[in-house]
Design a protein around this motif. Sequence first.
Motif, PDB file in Angstrom:
ATOM      1  N   THR A  52       0.830  -1.204   0.000  1.00 58.18           N
ATOM      2  CA  THR A  52       0.000   0.000   0.000  1.00 58.18           C
ATOM      3  C   THR A  52       0.862   1.251   0.000  1.00 58.18           C
ATOM      4  O   THR A  52       1.876   1.304   0.698  1.00 58.18           O
ATOM      5  CB  THR A  52      -0.907   0.034   1.257  1.00 58.18           C
ATOM      6  OG1 THR A  52      -1.603  -1.198   1.364  1.00 58.18           O
ATOM      7  CG2 THR A  52      -1.911   1.168   1.167  1.00 58.18           C
ATOM      8  N   ALA A  53       0.452   2.265  -0.781  1.00 62.05           N
ATOM      9  CA  ALA A  53       1.101   3.576  -0.706  1.00 62.05           C
ATOM     10  C   ALA A  53       0.969   4.099   0.716  1.00 62.05           C
ATOM     11  O   ALA A  53      -0.080   3.949   1.352  1.00 62.05           O
ATOM     12  CB  ALA A  53       0.448   4.553  -1.687  1.00 62.05           C
ATOM     13  N   HIS A  54       1.996   4.712   1.237  1.00 59.70           N
ATOM     14  CA  HIS A  54       2.021   5.109   2.646  1.00 59.70           C
ATOM     15  C   HIS A  54       1.397   6.487   2.851  1.00 59.70           C
ATOM     16  O   HIS A  54       2.049   7.423   3.311  1.00 59.70           O
ATOM     17  CB  HIS A  54       3.455   5.061   3.176  1.00 59.70           C
ATOM     18  CG  HIS A  54       4.002   3.671   3.255  1.00 59.70           C
ATOM     19  ND1 HIS A  54       5.293   3.392   3.656  1.00 59.70           N
ATOM     20  CD2 HIS A  54       3.433   2.468   2.982  1.00 59.70           C
ATOM     21  CE1 HIS A  54       5.493   2.072   3.621  1.00 59.70           C
ATOM     22  NE2 HIS A  54       4.379   1.508   3.214  1.00 59.70           N
ATOM     23  N   ASN A  55       0.123   6.580   2.508  1.00 62.70           N
ATOM     24  CA  ASN A  55      -0.589   7.846   2.722  1.00 62.70           C
ATOM     25  C   ASN A  55      -1.309   7.871   4.063  1.00 62.70           C
ATOM     26  O   ASN A  55      -1.927   8.881   4.405  1.00 62.70           O
ATOM     27  CB  ASN A  55      -1.585   8.111   1.584  1.00 62.70           C
ATOM     28  CG  ASN A  55      -2.642   7.034   1.453  1.00 62.70           C
ATOM     29  OD1 ASN A  55      -2.380   5.858   1.689  1.00 62.70           O
ATOM     30  ND2 ASN A  55      -3.840   7.432   1.064  1.00 62.70           N
ATOM     31  N   TYR A  56      -1.239   6.799   4.821  1.00 66.07           N
ATOM     32  CA  TYR A  56      -1.764   6.746   6.193  1.00 66.07           C
ATOM     33  C   TYR A  56      -0.708   6.127   7.098  1.00 66.07           C
ATOM     34  O   TYR A  56       0.171   5.386   6.629  1.00 66.07           O
ATOM     35  CB  TYR A  56      -3.059   5.928   6.274  1.00 66.07           C
ATOM     36  CG  TYR A  56      -4.294   6.675   5.836  1.00 66.07           C
ATOM     37  CD1 TYR A  56      -5.050   7.415   6.745  1.00 66.07           C
ATOM     38  CD2 TYR A  56      -4.703   6.663   4.510  1.00 66.07           C
ATOM     39  CE1 TYR A  56      -6.170   8.104   6.344  1.00 66.07           C
ATOM     40  CE2 TYR A  56      -5.825   7.351   4.090  1.00 66.07           C
ATOM     41  CZ  TYR A  56      -6.557   8.077   5.016  1.00 66.07           C
ATOM     42  OH  TYR A  56      -7.664   8.767   4.613  1.00 66.07           O
ATOM     43  N   HIS A  57      -0.829   6.438   8.381  1.00 66.58           N
ATOM     44  CA  HIS A  57       0.067   5.841   9.381  1.00 66.58           C
ATOM     45  C   HIS A  57      -0.822   5.215  10.464  1.00 66.58           C
ATOM     46  O   HIS A  57      -0.988   5.756  11.550  1.00 66.58           O
ATOM     47  CB  HIS A  57       0.970   6.917   9.971  1.00 66.58           C
ATOM     48  CG  HIS A  57       1.970   6.402  10.969  1.00 66.58           C
ATOM     49  ND1 HIS A  57       2.578   5.167  10.855  1.00 66.58           N
ATOM     50  CD2 HIS A  57       2.464   6.964  12.106  1.00 66.58           C
ATOM     51  CE1 HIS A  57       3.392   4.988  11.858  1.00 66.58           C
ATOM     52  NE2 HIS A  57       3.346   6.055  12.650  1.00 66.58           N
ATOM     53  N   PRO A  58      -1.435   4.057  10.143  1.00 68.22           N
ATOM     54  CA  PRO A  58      -2.407   3.476  11.066  1.00 68.22           C
ATOM     55  C   PRO A  58      -1.762   2.905  12.319  1.00 68.22           C
ATOM     56  O   PRO A  58      -0.574   2.568  12.339  1.00 68.22           O
ATOM     57  CB  PRO A  58      -3.052   2.361  10.235  1.00 68.22           C
ATOM     58  CG  PRO A  58      -1.994   1.970   9.253  1.00 68.22           C
ATOM     59  CD  PRO A  58      -1.258   3.240   8.929  1.00 68.22           C
ATOM     60  N   LEU A  59      -2.571   2.788  13.357  1.00 70.38           N
ATOM     61  CA  LEU A  59      -2.138   2.071  14.546  1.00 70.38           C
ATOM     62  C   LEU A  59      -1.987   0.593  14.190  1.00 70.38           C
ATOM     63  O   LEU A  59      -2.673   0.085  13.301  1.00 70.38           O
ATOM     64  CB  LEU A  59      -3.159   2.236  15.669  1.00 70.38           C
ATOM     65  CG  LEU A  59      -3.316   3.644  16.236  1.00 70.38           C
ATOM     66  CD1 LEU A  59      -4.514   3.705  17.183  1.00 70.38           C
ATOM     67  CD2 LEU A  59      -2.054   4.086  16.961  1.00 70.38           C
ATOM     68  N   PRO A  60      -1.122  -0.140  14.870  1.00 72.50           N
ATOM     69  CA  PRO A  60      -0.888  -1.547  14.545  1.00 72.50           C
ATOM     70  C   PRO A  60      -1.998  -2.464  15.060  1.00 72.50           C
ATOM     71  O   PRO A  60      -1.777  -3.353  15.889  1.00 72.50           O
ATOM     72  CB  PRO A  60       0.455  -1.841  15.227  1.00 72.50           C
ATOM     73  CG  PRO A  60       0.484  -0.913  16.400  1.00 72.50           C
ATOM     74  CD  PRO A  60      -0.193   0.345  15.921  1.00 72.50           C
ATOM     75  N   VAL A  61      -3.205  -2.219  14.570  1.00 72.01           N
ATOM     76  CA  VAL A  61      -4.372  -3.024  14.909  1.00 72.01           C
ATOM     77  C   VAL A  61      -4.993  -3.484  13.597  1.00 72.01           C
ATOM     78  O   VAL A  61      -5.204  -2.671  12.693  1.00 72.01           O
ATOM     79  CB  VAL A  61      -5.407  -2.203  15.712  1.00 72.01           C
ATOM     80  CG1 VAL A  61      -6.678  -3.014  15.959  1.00 72.01           C
ATOM     81  CG2 VAL A  61      -4.805  -1.733  17.028  1.00 72.01           C
ATOM     82  N   VAL A  62      -5.262  -4.764  13.456  1.00 74.20           N
ATOM     83  CA  VAL A  62      -5.848  -5.305  12.233  1.00 74.20           C
ATOM     84  C   VAL A  62      -7.243  -5.830  12.564  1.00 74.20           C
ATOM     85  O   VAL A  62      -7.402  -6.875  13.201  1.00 74.20           O
ATOM     86  CB  VAL A  62      -4.972  -6.420  11.629  1.00 74.20           C
ATOM     87  CG1 VAL A  62      -5.602  -6.938  10.337  1.00 74.20           C
ATOM     88  CG2 VAL A  62      -3.571  -5.893  11.365  1.00 74.20           C
ATOM     89  N   VAL A  63      -8.250  -5.088  12.155  1.00 73.48           N
ATOM     90  CA  VAL A  63      -9.632  -5.378  12.543  1.00 73.48           C
ATOM     91  C   VAL A  63     -10.209  -6.488  11.664  1.00 73.48           C
ATOM     92  O   VAL A  63     -10.054  -6.477  10.443  1.00 73.48           O
ATOM     93  CB  VAL A  63     -10.492  -4.107  12.427  1.00 73.48           C
ATOM     94  CG1 VAL A  63     -11.937  -4.397  12.814  1.00 73.48           C
ATOM     95  CG2 VAL A  63      -9.909  -2.996  13.301  1.00 73.48           C
ATOM     96  N   ALA A  64     -10.890  -7.428  12.293  1.00 74.78           N
ATOM     97  CA  ALA A  64     -11.510  -8.539  11.572  1.00 74.78           C
ATOM     98  C   ALA A  64     -13.030  -8.502  11.624  1.00 74.78           C
ATOM     99  O   ALA A  64     -13.700  -8.983  10.714  1.00 74.78           O
ATOM    100  CB  ALA A  64     -11.014  -9.870  12.139  1.00 74.78           C
ATOM    101  N   SER A  65     -13.601  -7.922  12.685  1.00 68.89           N
ATOM    102  CA  SER A  65     -15.062  -7.854  12.807  1.00 68.89           C
ATOM    103  C   SER A  65     -15.426  -6.730  13.764  1.00 68.89           C
ATOM    104  O   SER A  65     -14.566  -6.203  14.483  1.00 68.89           O
ATOM    105  CB  SER A  65     -15.632  -9.192  13.317  1.00 68.89           C
ATOM    106  OG  SER A  65     -15.138  -9.487  14.617  1.00 68.89           O
ATOM    107  N   ALA A  66     -16.697  -6.370  13.760  1.00 71.88           N
ATOM    108  CA  ALA A  66     -17.143  -5.273  14.625  1.00 71.88           C
ATOM    109  C   ALA A  66     -18.635  -5.378  14.866  1.00 71.88           C
ATOM    110  O   ALA A  66     -19.383  -5.939  14.061  1.00 71.88           O
ATOM    111  CB  ALA A  66     -16.805  -3.926  13.986  1.00 71.88           C
ATOM    112  N   GLU A  67     -19.055  -4.818  15.993  1.00 73.64           N
ATOM    113  CA  GLU A  67     -20.478  -4.783  16.360  1.00 73.64           C
ATOM    114  C   GLU A  67     -20.680  -3.626  17.316  1.00 73.64           C
ATOM    115  O   GLU A  67     -19.964  -3.506  18.328  1.00 73.64           O
ATOM    116  CB  GLU A  67     -20.880  -6.096  17.034  1.00 73.64           C
ATOM    117  CG  GLU A  67     -22.375  -6.264  17.212  1.00 73.64           C
ATOM    118  CD  GLU A  67     -23.058  -6.770  15.941  1.00 73.64           C
ATOM    119  OE1 GLU A  67     -24.273  -6.530  15.812  1.00 73.64           O
ATOM    120  OE2 GLU A  67     -22.393  -7.392  15.101  1.00 73.64           O
TER     121      GLU A  67
END
Length: 404
Positions: free
Chosen positions: A19-34
């Motif tokens: 991915t082009a580095h246009n974001y600097h996300p936190l090291p969390v990889v989300v798989a689901s949400a509610e």
Amino acid sequence: MIDDMLRTPEAVRDAERWTAHNYHPLPVVVASAEGAWLTDVDGRRYLDCLAGYSALNFGHRHPTLIAAAHAQLDRLTLTSRAFVHDRFADFCRELAELCGKDLVLPMNTGAEAVETGVKVARKWGYRVKGVAPGQANIVVAEGNFHGRTTTIVSFSTDADARADFGPYTPGFTVVPYGDLAALTAAIDENTVAVLLEPIQGEQGVVVPPAGYLPGVRRVCTERNVLFVADEIQSGLGRTGATFACDHEGVTPDMYLLGKALGGGIVPVSAVAANADVLGVLSPGQHGSTFGGNPLACAVATEVVRLLATGDFQRRSAELGVRLHAGLRSLVGRGLVAVRGRGLWAGLDIDPALMSGREACERLAERGVLAKDTHGSTIRLAPPLVITEEEIDHAVAQLAAVLAG
């Protein structure tokens, strides 16, 4: 069991690799949400206090919105505006009624809504106000964030957003935010609009001085200039009212909407204004292949209906009191200042303690997700479905981070 290749460190590295580095996300990889909670690929849960920069005002996978999306997926998803589909009129009518306006122009992203607002204001200036061709000017504010297209960054004062993307689009005058005298002085015979965020989100949830927005409304009326309110982040219940402008009894000539309008499911944005403004457009002068598509309209109509009850606005206002009280108790204990309205807060951390990025990393370690902005400032914008107990939990985790 989740495959080892999906574990957080590997997934983060893969994302950075491809991915082009246009974001600097936190090291969390989300798989689901509610609701107000996210779960990562390792099964760890996090309280979401960002809500997709207000795109998830109704929480993750709100059942009413998910049901609307599923039902529409089984019928029709896209026609383009070459045809009229059976979800279009209801969405436009109900959103126009929510805004108290005559007409709606649906688009997709917030930046598209802003670009649309700029084009409409200029055309209105030439066709209605009588500005000389090519001379239209729009007054904007320092610290603004309206998107990242070439035109929009032309009037940004954020070096990261603007630098190295010139040549820049002319036709904008930048004045200090909250300074009514400077704004008034900047308006001349070629000014067609004043474009403002009623509360500046990216700048750190900056609320203007009391009386500023009514003053802008008055000056725009007196000088025959459109007041364009960018409510893309601040609108649709976020601040404890349908629109942030409502807190001061102000009605702009044009609303720019997005983010939460898509219910966290599809990108939906819109411009709402009266016929004497939006009516300047003719076929072929502006459009979008996906703007107002059936799936978007089906979801966004349900968003408008949720807002029409007033329940989410009341919830944001009531829970916002609790959130801000908890945050203010931390001033002098690591926080320097707290700003905002409703379930939206900007927090200035003592820079001697840590940066905003470091604070968000430490919060993530404690199961709360937030986002930093400039320097030592972070923002909290939890979904409006958050509970009192969850608010208290978020404040407690912030207190623990600040205490070291």
